[in-house]
Design a protein around this motif. Structure first.
Motif, mmCIF file in Angstrom:
data_model
loop_
_atom_site.group_PDB
_atom_site.id
_atom_site.type_symbol
_atom_site.label_atom_id
_atom_site.label_comp_id
_atom_site.label_asym_id
_atom_site.label_seq_id
_atom_site.Cartn_x
_atom_site.Cartn_y
_atom_site.Cartn_z
ATOM 1 N N SER A 49 0.834 -1.217 0.000
ATOM 2 C CA SER A 49 0.000 0.000 0.000
ATOM 3 C C SER A 49 0.861 1.256 0.000
ATOM 4 O O SER A 49 0.362 2.358 -0.161
ATOM 5 C CB SER A 49 -0.883 0.009 1.258
ATOM 6 O OG SER A 49 -0.046 0.022 2.402
ATOM 7 N N ASP A 50 2.174 1.097 0.180
ATOM 8 C CA ASP A 50 3.085 2.244 0.260
ATOM 9 C C ASP A 50 3.494 2.657 -1.154
ATOM 10 O O ASP A 50 4.184 1.892 -1.847
ATOM 11 C CB ASP A 50 4.302 1.827 1.100
ATOM 12 C CG ASP A 50 5.342 2.929 1.208
ATOM 13 O OD1 ASP A 50 6.281 2.754 2.001
ATOM 14 O OD2 ASP A 50 5.231 3.957 0.499
ATOM 15 N N PRO A 51 3.087 3.884 -1.582
ATOM 16 C CA PRO A 51 3.392 4.323 -2.955
ATOM 17 C C PRO A 51 4.876 4.244 -3.295
ATOM 18 O O PRO A 51 5.246 3.984 -4.439
ATOM 19 C CB PRO A 51 2.903 5.765 -2.984
ATOM 20 C CG PRO A 51 1.963 5.896 -1.836
ATOM 21 C CD PRO A 51 2.393 4.906 -0.803
ATOM 22 N N SER A 52 5.752 4.410 -2.264
ATOM 23 C CA SER A 52 7.195 4.406 -2.561
ATOM 24 C C SER A 52 7.703 2.994 -2.869
ATOM 25 O O SER A 52 8.803 2.816 -3.364
ATOM 26 C CB SER A 52 7.972 4.976 -1.369
ATOM 27 O OG SER A 52 8.000 4.048 -0.306
ATOM 28 N N ARG A 53 6.879 1.965 -2.568
ATOM 29 C CA ARG A 53 7.325 0.588 -2.882
ATOM 30 C C ARG A 53 6.734 0.089 -4.186
ATOM 31 O O ARG A 53 7.254 -0.822 -4.810
ATOM 32 C CB ARG A 53 6.885 -0.360 -1.756
ATOM 33 C CG ARG A 53 7.731 -0.230 -0.531
ATOM 34 C CD ARG A 53 7.413 -1.300 0.479
ATOM 35 N NE ARG A 53 8.048 -0.998 1.751
ATOM 36 C CZ ARG A 53 9.279 -1.386 2.053
ATOM 37 N NH1 ARG A 53 9.962 -2.108 1.181
ATOM 38 N NH2 ARG A 53 9.831 -1.074 3.198
ATOM 39 N N ILE A 54 5.570 0.667 -4.541
ATOM 40 C CA ILE A 54 4.877 0.202 -5.753
ATOM 41 C C ILE A 54 5.738 0.499 -6.966
ATOM 42 O O ILE A 54 6.275 1.585 -7.107
ATOM 43 C CB ILE A 54 3.482 0.851 -5.842
ATOM 44 C CG1 ILE A 54 2.611 0.361 -4.669
ATOM 45 C CG2 ILE A 54 2.803 0.541 -7.186
ATOM 46 C CD1 ILE A 54 1.350 1.155 -4.446
ATOM 47 N N GLY A 55 5.949 -0.540 -7.806
ATOM 48 C CA GLY A 55 6.798 -0.368 -8.991
ATOM 49 C C GLY A 55 8.198 -0.885 -8.772
ATOM 50 O O GLY A 55 8.941 -1.094 -9.734
ATOM 51 N N ASP A 56 8.600 -1.131 -7.492
ATOM 52 C CA ASP A 56 9.928 -1.697 -7.216
ATOM 53 C C ASP A 56 10.026 -3.093 -7.828
ATOM 54 O O ASP A 56 9.042 -3.833 -7.845
ATOM 55 C CB ASP A 56 10.145 -1.887 -5.695
ATOM 56 C CG ASP A 56 10.458 -0.581 -4.997
ATOM 57 O OD1 ASP A 56 10.651 -0.599 -3.772
ATOM 58 O OD2 ASP A 56 10.500 0.462 -5.704
ATOM 59 N N ALA A 57 11.212 -3.450 -8.264
ATOM 60 C CA ALA A 57 11.423 -4.820 -8.739
ATOM 61 C C ALA A 57 11.740 -5.689 -7.534
ATOM 62 O O ALA A 57 12.489 -5.276 -6.654
ATOM 63 C CB ALA A 57 12.585 -4.872 -9.718
ATOM 64 N N THR A 58 11.137 -6.874 -7.442
ATOM 65 C CA THR A 58 11.474 -7.793 -6.348
ATOM 66 C C THR A 58 12.580 -8.715 -6.850
ATOM 67 O O THR A 58 12.726 -8.882 -8.066
ATOM 68 C CB THR A 58 10.276 -8.656 -5.941
ATOM 69 O OG1 THR A 58 9.971 -9.526 -7.042
ATOM 70 C CG2 THR A 58 9.077 -7.812 -5.589
ATOM 71 N N PRO A 59 13.341 -9.335 -5.940
ATOM 72 C CA PRO A 59 14.440 -10.207 -6.383
ATOM 73 C C PRO A 59 13.974 -11.298 -7.339
ATOM 74 O O PRO A 59 14.720 -11.770 -8.172
ATOM 75 C CB PRO A 59 14.966 -10.812 -5.090
ATOM 76 C CG PRO A 59 14.532 -9.894 -4.007
ATOM 77 C CD PRO A 59 13.239 -9.279 -4.480
ATOM 78 N N ALA A 60 12.673 -11.672 -7.235
ATOM 79 C CA ALA A 60 12.184 -12.763 -8.102
ATOM 80 C C ALA A 60 11.763 -12.246 -9.468
ATOM 81 O O ALA A 60 11.302 -13.004 -10.307
ATOM 82 C CB ALA A 60 10.985 -13.426 -7.428
ATOM 83 N N GLY A 61 11.884 -10.929 -9.689
ATOM 84 C CA GLY A 61 11.561 -10.416 -11.020
ATOM 85 C C GLY A 61 10.156 -9.851 -11.136
ATOM 86 O O GLY A 61 9.823 -9.192 -12.098
ATOM 87 N N LEU A 62 9.297 -10.092 -10.131
ATOM 88 C CA LEU A 62 7.954 -9.491 -10.161
ATOM 89 C C LEU A 62 8.070 -8.031 -9.752
ATOM 90 O O LEU A 62 8.919 -7.678 -8.939
ATOM 91 C CB LEU A 62 7.048 -10.204 -9.165
ATOM 92 C CG LEU A 62 6.576 -11.612 -9.512
ATOM 93 C CD1 LEU A 62 5.931 -12.255 -8.282
ATOM 94 C CD2 LEU A 62 5.559 -11.573 -10.641
#
Ligand SMILES: NC(=O)c1ccc[n+]([C@@H]2O[C@H](COP(=O)([O-])OP(=O)(O)OC[C@H]3O[C@@H](n4cnc5c(N)ncnc54)[C@H](O)[C@@H]3O)[C@@H](O)[C@H]2O)c1
Ligand SMILES: NC(=O)c1ccc[n+]([C@@H]2O[C@H](COP(=O)([O-])OP(=O)(O)OC[C@H]3O[C@@H](n4cnc5c(N)ncnc54)[C@H](O)[C@@H]3O)[C@@H](O)[C@H]2O)c1
Lengths: 207, 207
Positions: free
Chosen positions: A113-126
């Motif tokens: 829900s944190d806008p600053s995290r949305i769009g980050d790449a996760t280590p698994a590629g998602l």
């Protein structure tokens, strides 16, 4: 109404059988299984018989067939898709862990829900997606399991939204007891139980 | 030689008793405990009797005394200090989780081998320290339990160094089976088992 302890024993039998296959063992009796893995042979026979006829008395089990039998009882013979809500430390660690996204389990969404995290790449590629899109993501990607890795304060709301989105099985890590309808299984994990096992060992090793 | 399943039942009884205390219940019989929490009353009596005389037949257990009895069997009546090696996603999530650093458990060190992480502040207020200082930190801060949250490739080396530093109980999250001397308990955690329980529920709910 199978107890949680019975199911956790099935998971243990699966790991034992995997070790036997790795060691090239083809048949095993319930006594040999019990002796090698510190289990109870009568309990093994009782657990396996509960789900149907299996094995021939006095001959032992075919290890490969035993594995398939336990896999089917646990419902691991088909893909199970997960959505993780809470893309912080724990959520990130789970989304690229081979146990959560390997074998028949597949993480199909990591939400926050944190806008600053949305769009980050996760280590698994998602990419981390907006938690507000949970219903649409669950429907489009046919997710069956929800994983809650948010702070405790947000967990009940997230759980309610998972139930509304159609998820029937929820794995909760937040330290709070969640309420959900009878038709939904919420399983809460407390890693502290593993520390308790070590504490038991230390207390009794001291003699 | 107590089985892992017996110890995990003790942890379950502890949580059940905590819920009873929260609900203001003062005495409980093994039958009531079994019915309320989907357990086996004969197994409860057998488990508790294994560790000594407890409870009066026909009267039931005093809940507060039962709790103290289980706490002592699990060795939770004194502080247990932990060192976490691997300050990545999972290590960070564990170091500020109330279950790991609360009650009688206390995280006294979070270590990593990556120079870019050393010196970082963790959410719990500890600074990440150099993994090379493990022996000194274990001795100075009287740590008893080591937690491994490194990649699998580093885990055996880290385990060996924990044993050399004097740790006798190790909680391993890396997906690899570790070798350690008989006198050391290494407990590996695979969170996948919780997904298997949900998978069982989904498979049998489908009817
Ligand atoms: N059960 C266990 O054994 C165990 C172990 C470690 C951590 N935890 C728990 O897991 C949780 C996560 O821990 P962490 O270290 O990853 O914390 P964290 O703060 O790193 O991550 C939490 C994430 O949740 C997000 N979030 C908050 N509210 C949300 C909402 N309504 N919807 C979607 N996302 C939301 C935050 O933006 C953040 O990214 C905590 O509750 C912690 O206590 C449990
Ligand atoms: N068992 C489970 O259920 C479960 C769940 C999630 C993750 N994991 C496992 O936990 C481990 C950590 O996962 P993560 O997501 O936190 O990974 P991560 O990459 O975020 O963190 C790993 C950390 O270990 C450090 N490290 C590497 N070698 C080291 C060494 N020799 N000494 C000290 N530190 C060292 C790295 O610098 C890094 O900070 C992985 O092995 C992963 O597979 C297990």
């Amino acid at each position: 109404n199978i107890s949680e302890l019975t199911i956790s024993r099935l998971s243990i039998y699966l790991r034992c059988v995997d070790q036997l296959l790795e060691a090239g063992v083809e048949t095993v009796s319930s006594q040999q299984l019990a002796k090698r893995f510190n289990l109870n042979s009568a309990q093994i026979r009782k657990d396996l018989a509960y789900f149907g006829e299996f094995g021939v008395r006095g001959v032992g089990y075919n290890v490969r067939q035993l594995r398939q039998y336990v896999v089917e009882i646990l419902g691991l013979d088909r893909e199970r898709r997960l959505v993780i809500v809470g893309a912080g430390n724990l959520g990130s660690a789970l989304c690229h862990y081979s146990g959560f996204s390997g074998g028949n389990f597949l993480v199909v969404g990591v939400l926050d829900s944190d806008p600053s995290r949305i769009g980050d790449a996760t280590p698994a590629g998602l990419l981390v997606e907006d938690a507000a899109r949970l219903p649409e993501i669950v429907a489009q990607r046919q997710a069956e399991i929800g994983v809650i890795t948010t702070p405790a304060a947000a967990a009940q709301t997230v759980c309610d939204r998972m139930v509304d989105a159609g998820l029937r099985a929820i794995l909760n890590f937040a330290p709070i007891r969640l309420r959900a309808p009878e038709s939904v299984l919420v399983k809460s994990v407390d890693l502290k139980v593993h520390l308790e096992e070590l504490s038991f060992f230390l207390a009794h090793a001291e003699g």
